[in-house]
Design a protein around this motif. Structure first.
Motif, PDB file in Angstrom:
ATOM      1  N   ILE A 345      76.850  50.014  29.256  1.00  0.00           N
ATOM      2  CA  ILE A 345      78.170  49.523  29.676  1.00  0.00           C
ATOM      3  C   ILE A 345      78.016  48.274  30.540  1.00  0.00           C
ATOM      4  O   ILE A 345      78.734  47.274  30.349  1.00  0.00           O
ATOM      5  CB  ILE A 345      78.928  50.623  30.434  1.00  0.00           C
ATOM      6  N   ARG A 346      77.088  48.315  31.464  1.00  0.00           N
ATOM      7  CA  ARG A 346      76.890  47.182  32.369  1.00  0.00           C
ATOM      8  C   ARG A 346      76.466  45.929  31.606  1.00  0.00           C
ATOM      9  O   ARG A 346      76.959  44.819  31.874  1.00  0.00           O
ATOM     10  CB  ARG A 346      75.845  47.546  33.422  1.00  0.00           C
ATOM     11  N   VAL A 347      75.551  46.106  30.633  1.00  0.00           N
ATOM     12  CA  VAL A 347      75.055  44.962  29.863  1.00  0.00           C
ATOM     13  C   VAL A 347      76.144  44.406  28.946  1.00  0.00           C
ATOM     14  O   VAL A 347      76.321  43.184  28.839  1.00  0.00           O
ATOM     15  CB  VAL A 347      73.812  45.369  29.052  1.00  0.00           C
ATOM     16  N   HIS A 348      76.886  45.273  28.272  1.00  0.00           N
ATOM     17  CA  HIS A 348      77.934  44.797  27.366  1.00  0.00           C
ATOM     18  C   HIS A 348      79.060  44.082  28.109  1.00  0.00           C
ATOM     19  O   HIS A 348      79.588  43.073  27.631  1.00  0.00           O
ATOM     20  CB  HIS A 348      78.486  45.976  26.558  1.00  0.00           C
ATOM     21  N   LEU A 349      79.441  44.591  29.269  1.00  0.00           N
ATOM     22  CA  LEU A 349      80.483  43.912  30.049  1.00  0.00           C
ATOM     23  C   LEU A 349      79.986  42.548  30.541  1.00  0.00           C
ATOM     24  O   LEU A 349      80.725  41.554  30.495  1.00  0.00           O
ATOM     25  CB  LEU A 349      80.907  44.776  31.231  1.00  0.00           C
ATOM     26  N   ALA A 350      78.736  42.506  31.004  1.00  0.00           N
ATOM     27  CA  ALA A 350      78.185  41.217  31.446  1.00  0.00           C
ATOM     28  C   ALA A 350      78.092  40.243  30.283  1.00  0.00           C
ATOM     29  O   ALA A 350      78.388  39.048  30.435  1.00  0.00           O
ATOM     30  CB  ALA A 350      76.801  41.439  32.068  1.00  0.00           C
ATOM     31  N   HIS A 351      77.695  40.721  29.117  1.00  0.00           N
ATOM     32  CA  HIS A 351      77.604  39.881  27.921  1.00  0.00           C
ATOM     33  C   HIS A 351      78.971  39.347  27.516  1.00  0.00           C
ATOM     34  O   HIS A 351      79.093  38.193  27.061  1.00  0.00           O
ATOM     35  CB  HIS A 351      76.990  40.689  26.784  1.00  0.00           C
ATOM     36  N   ALA A 352      80.016  40.166  27.695  1.00  0.00           N
ATOM     37  CA  ALA A 352      81.371  39.746  27.335  1.00  0.00           C
ATOM     38  C   ALA A 352      81.957  38.777  28.354  1.00  0.00           C
ATOM     39  O   ALA A 352      83.020  38.193  28.120  1.00  0.00           O
ATOM     40  CB  ALA A 352      82.278  40.969  27.191  1.00  0.00           C
ATOM     41  N   GLY A 353      81.259  38.598  29.495  1.00  0.00           N
ATOM     42  CA  GLY A 353      81.738  37.664  30.512  1.00  0.00           C
ATOM     43  C   GLY A 353      82.514  38.327  31.626  1.00  0.00           C
ATOM     44  O   GLY A 353      83.152  37.643  32.434  1.00  0.00           O
ATOM     45  N   PHE A 354      82.448  39.667  31.700  1.00  0.00           N
ATOM     46  CA  PHE A 354      83.200  40.396  32.725  1.00  0.00           C
ATOM     47  C   PHE A 354      82.284  41.424  33.403  1.00  0.00           C
ATOM     48  O   PHE A 354      82.426  42.635  33.192  1.00  0.00           O
ATOM     49  CB  PHE A 354      84.426  41.083  32.100  1.00  0.00           C
ATOM     50  N   PRO A 355      81.334  40.936  34.207  1.00  0.00           N
ATOM     51  CA  PRO A 355      80.359  41.847  34.822  1.00  0.00           C
ATOM     52  C   PRO A 355      81.008  42.765  35.850  1.00  0.00           C
ATOM     53  O   PRO A 355      82.077  42.460  36.393  1.00  0.00           O
ATOM     54  CB  PRO A 355      79.359  40.890  35.473  1.00  0.00           C
ATOM     55  N   ILE A 356      80.351  43.869  36.128  1.00  0.00           N
ATOM     56  CA  ILE A 356      80.875  44.849  37.065  1.00  0.00           C
ATOM     57  C   ILE A 356      80.678  44.362  38.500  1.00  0.00           C
ATOM     58  O   ILE A 356      79.616  43.864  38.874  1.00  0.00           O
ATOM     59  CB  ILE A 356      80.178  46.206  36.863  1.00  0.00           C
ATOM     60  N   ILE A 357      81.708  44.506  39.295  1.00  0.00           N
ATOM     61  CA  ILE A 357      81.641  44.137  40.708  1.00  0.00           C
ATOM     62  C   ILE A 357      80.742  45.135  41.438  1.00  0.00           C
ATOM     63  O   ILE A 357      80.841  46.350  41.236  1.00  0.00           O
ATOM     64  CB  ILE A 357      83.054  44.116  41.322  1.00  0.00           C
ATOM     65  N   GLY A 358      79.843  44.621  42.255  1.00  0.00           N
ATOM     66  CA  GLY A 358      78.895  45.459  42.972  1.00  0.00           C
ATOM     67  C   GLY A 358      77.583  45.650  42.238  1.00  0.00           C
ATOM     68  O   GLY A 358      76.645  46.223  42.800  1.00  0.00           O
ATOM     69  N   ASP A 359      77.489  45.192  41.001  1.00  0.00           N
ATOM     70  CA  ASP A 359      76.277  45.360  40.195  1.00  0.00           C
ATOM     71  C   ASP A 359      75.229  44.345  40.644  1.00  0.00           C
ATOM     72  O   ASP A 359      75.394  43.135  40.442  1.00  0.00           O
ATOM     73  CB  ASP A 359      76.602  45.179  38.714  1.00  0.00           C
ATOM     74  N   ASP A 360      74.132  44.834  41.228  1.00  0.00           N
ATOM     75  CA  ASP A 360      73.122  43.923  41.781  1.00  0.00           C
ATOM     76  C   ASP A 360      72.138  43.416  40.731  1.00  0.00           C
ATOM     77  O   ASP A 360      71.202  42.696  41.057  1.00  0.00           O
ATOM     78  CB  ASP A 360      72.360  44.584  42.926  1.00  0.00           C
ATOM     79  N   LEU A 361      72.352  43.779  39.461  1.00  0.00           N
ATOM     80  CA  LEU A 361      71.525  43.243  38.386  1.00  0.00           C
ATOM     81  C   LEU A 361      72.298  42.261  37.513  1.00  0.00           C
ATOM     82  O   LEU A 361      71.802  41.188  37.170  1.00  0.00           O
ATOM     83  CB  LEU A 361      70.983  44.378  37.507  1.00  0.00           C
ATOM     84  N   TYR A 362      73.513  42.625  37.144  1.00  0.00           N
ATOM     85  CA  TYR A 362      74.260  41.840  36.153  1.00  0.00           C
ATOM     86  C   TYR A 362      75.585  41.265  36.672  1.00  0.00           C
ATOM     87  O   TYR A 362      76.207  40.469  35.973  1.00  0.00           O
ATOM     88  CB  TYR A 362      74.579  42.710  34.933  1.00  0.00           C
ATOM     89  N   GLY A 363      76.036  41.676  37.854  1.00  0.00           N
ATOM     90  CA  GLY A 363      77.366  41.275  38.313  1.00  0.00           C
ATOM     91  C   GLY A 363      77.358  40.487  39.592  1.00  0.00           C
ATOM     92  O   GLY A 363      76.517  39.608  39.798  1.00  0.00           O
TER      93      GLY A 363
END
Length: 419
Positions: A345-363
């Motif tokens: 989920i984290r990777v797909h959201l970041a790939h779509a241009g909408f990374p998760i807030i608080g994510d210290d890898l992708y957001g």
């Protein structure tokens, strides 16, 4: 032609059977078999496999743990058909095996380097020091057996039970707690908490990342766990997550948008994953698909000041927009993974241009929340008590949105939504 062929086959079979009968009469076979019988069964001192004949027992031990035949003196030749002699040998061999367990644990887990760091050595290092084991496979099995002998620590931190019955235990996992310990001697996981609160070791059905909160299922028996694992393998369960993301996706409200993109190892960070396609594809990349739906978005602009920082593996295009200050809204997104890849989920959201807030890898990280804003809201499955076949009712377990995500929604100017 066919009749001649059958006649030849029949003659050859008759000759072969006659030869067997003449070379080993039935009485001799019965006597030989009787000599091999052990009044048992006898359990292998290394793997506990039960065996019923002395010949089979010796052959198994020679393959499984030949070092024990040397370390614990075997019965003499004239006593090798005696059940009592082999029972005494098994008792001696078990004492030797237990002594090797302690030696293996010392090599693997207790030794430290000059700086005081644990070495964490494996089967190869064990074999180098314990040459009598002969093979790395034997060292591996010995290490596994020794690890099981260590009692798992029980943590008495509270657990929040969503549902419990004779077969399942459904919990609301808090943030910052792993599902299961990496090593049996370690604590600090949900498994250790269940053990501390119930006195029984649960069977892990699935896992959540340490920083993800929400529904976590455990089984109370191996049979129930097997039935649940089968549903996860067959993708008949439906998991729903809630994520607070940077930006507002332009997907149609009220309908699901599917992101299909293979996921593999990130070239930037060893522990991270990334979408890999075309020429960027790497070995080990696996197909992945997730359904997304926007539930709510910021009612007014959000000030992402300097205290908000872009993560190392954030999508470059998104990072550029963020640094320019062109992203000033957030959204609450419902996520339904159709496959089960690491960080999917984290990777797909970041790939779509909408990374998760608080994510210290992708957001992006910042004061809004101290972990990635991802919550396992519900899971739908077939209860293992249901009979196999058609007509089984779906069973749904839900976990309420945690307080830290509600605070983050307020900070992102998103009105409270009914989950």
């Amino acid at each position: 032609m066919q009749a001649n062929f059958r006649a030849v086959v029949s003659r050859r079979f008759s000759v072969r059977m006659a030869a067997r009968a003449s070379s080993s009469p039935p009485e001799a076979k019965r006597a030989k078999s009787a000599k091999r019988v052990v009044f048992g069964p006898l359990d292998c001192p290394a793997c506990s496999q039960p065996l019923y004949k002395s010949f089979s027992f010796v052959r198994h031990v020679n393959h499984c743990c030949p070092d024990l035949l040397e370390a614990a003196a075997p019965p003499p030749e004239d006593a090798r058909d005696s059940a009592k002699a082999w029972e005494d040998w098994v008792a001696r061999a078990r004492d030797v095996e237990r002594g090797m367990h302690d030696q293996v644990l010392d090599i693997a887990f207790r030794r430290q380097d000059a700086d005081g760091n644990y070495l964490r050595q494996g089967p190869r290092e064990i074999l180098e020091e314990m040459r009598q084991l002969r093979t790395e496979e034997r060292a591996k099995r010995l290490l596994k057996a020794a690890g099981k002998a260590i009692p798992m620590p029980a943590d008495h931190d509270p657990i929040e039970i969503i549902h419990e019955d004779d077969l399942l235990l459904c919990l609301n996992k808090p943030k910052f707690v792993i599902t299961a310990p990496k090593h049996r001697y370690e604590g600090g996981s949900m498994v250790n908490r269940v053990l501390g609160n119930t006195g029984k070791l649960p069977f892990v059905v699935h896992r959540l990342d340490m920083n993800t909160s929400g529904v976590l299922l455990f089984a109370k028996s191996s049979k129930a766990a097997s039935l649940m694992h089968e549903q996860f393998r067959n993708k008949t369960t439906r998991k729903t997550y809630l994520a607070l993301v940077l930006g507002v996706p332009d997907w149609d409200r009220g309908t699901y948008t599917t992101v299909e993109a293979p996921i593999g190892q990130s070239p930037i960070e060893k522990v991270a994953r990334a979408v890999v396609t075309g020429a960027d594809g790497v070995a080990g990349a696996k197909d992945a698909a997730t359904e997304f739906r926007v539930l709510a978005s910021s009612q007014s602009a959000v000030d992402f000041g300097p205290e908000f920082q872009a993560a190392k593996c954030m999508d470059p295009a998104t990072k550029l927009l963020f640094h320019r200050g062109e992203v000033n809204h957030a959204a609450l997104v419902e996520c339904r993974p159709l496959t089960g890849r690491t960080h999917q989920i984290r990777v797909h959201l970041a790939h779509a241009g909408f990374p998760i807030i608080g994510d210290d890898l992708y957001g992006v990280t910042g004061p809004a929340i101290d972990r990635h804003a991802l919550h396992a809201a519900s899971i739908v499955f077939r209860h293992p008590a249901e009979e196999v076949g058609d007509g089984g009712a779906s069973f749904c377990v839900k976990a309420p949105l945690p307080d830290d995500m509600r605070v983050a929604l307020s900070a992102m100017n998103i009105a409270t939504v009914q989950i």
